[in-house]
Design an enzyme around this catalytic site. Structure first.
Site, short mmCIF file in Angstrom:
data_model
loop_
_atom_site.label_atom_id
_atom_site.label_comp_id
_atom_site.label_asym_id
_atom_site.label_seq_id
_atom_site.Cartn_x
_atom_site.Cartn_y
_atom_site.Cartn_z
N HIS A 41 32.23 41.68 45.60
CA HIS A 41 33.16 40.68 45.06
C HIS A 41 33.86 39.83 46.11
O HIS A 41 34.55 38.88 45.77
CB HIS A 41 34.23 41.37 44.20
CG HIS A 41 35.32 42.01 45.01
ND1 HIS A 41 35.15 43.21 45.65
CD2 HIS A 41 36.57 41.60 45.30
CE1 HIS A 41 36.25 43.51 46.29
NE2 HIS A 41 37.15 42.56 46.11
C1 UD1 Z 1 41.36 39.75 44.49
C2 UD1 Z 1 41.91 39.89 45.91
C3 UD1 Z 1 41.04 40.86 46.69
C4 UD1 Z 1 40.88 42.16 45.96
C5 UD1 Z 1 40.36 41.89 44.55
C6 UD1 Z 1 40.25 43.16 43.75
C7 UD1 Z 1 42.97 37.85 46.80
C8 UD1 Z 1 42.81 36.72 47.74
N1 UD1 Z 1 41.87 38.63 46.63
O1 UD1 Z 1 40.07 39.15 44.60
O2 UD1 Z 1 41.66 41.12 47.93
O3 UD1 Z 1 39.95 42.97 46.65
O4 UD1 Z 1 41.27 41.02 43.89
O5 UD1 Z 1 39.54 42.98 42.58
O6 UD1 Z 1 44.02 38.05 46.24
N2 UD1 Z 1 38.58 36.70 37.21
C9 UD1 Z 1 38.39 36.94 35.87
N3 UD1 Z 1 39.24 37.81 35.25
C10 UD1 Z 1 40.24 38.44 35.91
C11 UD1 Z 1 40.42 38.18 37.27
C12 UD1 Z 1 39.58 37.32 37.91
O7 UD1 Z 1 37.49 36.39 35.25
O8 UD1 Z 1 40.97 39.24 35.28
C13 UD1 Z 1 37.63 35.79 37.91
C14 UD1 Z 1 38.02 34.34 37.90
O9 UD1 Z 1 36.84 33.59 37.87
C15 UD1 Z 1 38.69 34.18 39.26
C16 UD1 Z 1 37.86 35.11 40.12
O10 UD1 Z 1 37.54 36.20 39.27
O11 UD1 Z 1 38.69 32.87 39.71
C17 UD1 Z 1 38.55 35.62 41.35
O12 UD1 Z 1 39.79 36.26 41.00
P1 UD1 Z 1 40.97 36.32 42.10
O13 UD1 Z 1 42.12 37.04 41.53
O14 UD1 Z 1 41.22 34.94 42.63
O15 UD1 Z 1 40.36 37.11 43.30
P2 UD1 Z 1 39.45 38.42 43.35
O16 UD1 Z 1 38.08 38.01 43.75
O17 UD1 Z 1 39.61 39.23 42.10
#
Ligand code: UD1
Length: 379
Positions: free
Chosen positions: A211
């Site tokens: 991820h």
């Molecule tokens: C975040 C953290 C990372 C951690 C990870 C755990 C940052 C910069 N990164 O990364 O350090 O290891 O969480 O999982 O804070 N999305 C969904 N549903 C959700 C959440 C996210 O669909 O409930 C999708 C969306 O497309 C979003 C993408 O995942 O844009 C990324 O989510 P984001 O919270 O920005 O970062 P993570 O990759 O989850």
């Protein structure tokens, strides 16, 4: 700079700021310890993770009380997400006027939580302080460094983390408390029935997660890693984070190829059980590398570096940034058990609560100098 804690009859009012999946796991033991101590604990969920499988299942499965507030910031660019949390959290912290804010790990929620509290002159404690990948392109590395420098109490999980903070001139604020994820893992392991997977040697599998932005957002890199996973000789259970699914769709990349079986993200207990039953874990997650180490499952990390170098001891974890030779690496035998516990004894949450209860800031005479820097967390 001096702080005085507004102790209400000896009771602290503590706000934990969480938002992403690994933070709910770290919150679980601390919430229990804070409540057992009689201090007041408020939970501010930023809403960074919002899908039920990324948030609700952790609160329900680990029986963490429902958050006192959900800021519902959702997804966005780093700037958008961090700014939305800062703005909403500031209002909440002003209205609640806590004695302490606790932030966890290295996400955008951590960074915003530390900044919001610090600017309001509310003491901030950072759980999992001092980790460094030394890769400044990682968003998490920036978050960690800024959160550490903004925080008042740096709760280091390992001696390596203490050394990193010392090199950055932060030794005075640093306390070695051990790794709170050991507390979480031990709490789950104490109920064997919940984590025992019938490890059927005739049906081995590899568990995989992917991820990190540096792996998912580069199309060439993502395709290479998926190709490596799909070519393994044994089935691969790929627990697909929504970010991976979204990026694969954008890049028109099929994840369910070769030996890969795509599955939805799992709750904490099932994830521990799946790691335990796996022949090997292949991941780019920091937390899972460590959980594999604690559960004695060999791990392959699809990155050039790790902020948990202790997991590399005896090759329990091996770095494999390009996914080359993956088949050989996942088939390797489990190394010898370790005689040491680099992540501590599983008493981290209690140690943190004791520390917050007696804490006096840098510039004042610490109430218990002996716990500074040395602690008793590693054995
Ligand atoms: C975040 C953290 C990372 C951690 C990870 C755990 C940052 C910069 N990164 O990364 O350090 O290891 O969480 O999982 O804070 N999305 C969904 N549903 C959700 C959440 C996210 O669909 O409930 C999708 C969306 O497309 C979003 C993408 O995942 O844009 C990324 O989510 P984001 O919270 O920005 O970062 P993570 O990759 O989850």
């Amino acid at each position: 700079m001096l702080f005085s804690l507004r102790m209400n009859g000896g009771t602290l009012r503590i706000v934990s700021v969480v938002g992403a999946r690994p933070q709910f796991v770290k919150l679980f033991p601390l919430d229990r310890a804070v409540r057992e101590s009689g201090h007041q604990h408020l939970i501010a969920h930023t809403g960074q993770h919002y899908d039920a499988s990324m948030s609700d299942v952790f609160f329900q499965g680990l029986r963490i009380p429902q958050p006192d507030i959900n800021l519902n910031v959702g997804s966005g660019s780093h700037g958008q997400q961090t700014a939305r949390i800062l703005e909403a959290l500031e209002l909440y912290l002003i209205s609640e006027a806590p004695d302490f804010v606790v932030v966890y790990g290295d996400t955008n929620s951590t960074l915003a939580g530390a900044l919001a509290a610090r600017k309001l002159h509310i003491p901030v404690a950072h759980v999992e302080a001092g980790l460094r990948s030394h890769n400044r392109r990682m968003p998490e590395e920036v978050n960690r460094i800024v959160a550490d420098h903004a925080s008042d109490v740096l709760l280091a999980p390992t001696r390596g983390a203490v050394d990193n903070l010392t090199r950055e001139g932060l030794a005075e604020r640093t306390f070695l408390v051990g790794d709170i994820m050991v507390d979480a893992c031990q709490a789950v392991l104490s109920d064997e029935s919940q984590t025992s997977v019938s490890a059927d040697a005739s049906h081995p599998y590899v568990l995989a997660t992917l991820h990190r932005a540096e792996n998912t957002d580069d199309p060439v890199r993502l395709r290479r890693l998926i190709t490596a996973l799909s070519g393994l000789d044994i089935p691969v259970r790929l627990l697909a984070h929504p970010r991976l699914v979204a990026k694969a769709e954008e890049q028109d990349l099929d994840l369910q190829v070769g030996n890969i079986l795509v599955q939805a993200p799992l709750p904490y207990l099932q994830t521990m059980a799946e790691i335990r039953g796996a022949k090997a874990l292949v991941t780019d997650s920091g937390g899972l590398q460590k959980e594999a180490f604690l559960l004695e499952t060999p791990c392959v990390t699809l990155r050039t570096e790790t902020e948990w170098p202790e997991t590399l001891i005896n090759s329990w974890n091996v770095l494999c940034p390009e996914g080359t030779d993956l088949n050989h690496l996942v088939q390797r035998a489990a190394p010898d058990r370790l005689g040491t516990k680099p992540f501590g004894d599983g008493q981290t949450a209690r140690r943190i609560v004791d520390l917050l209860g007696t804490w006096t800031s840098v510039g004042e005479q610490p109430s218990d100098v002996s716990t500074r820097r040395t602690g008793s967390a590693d054995t």
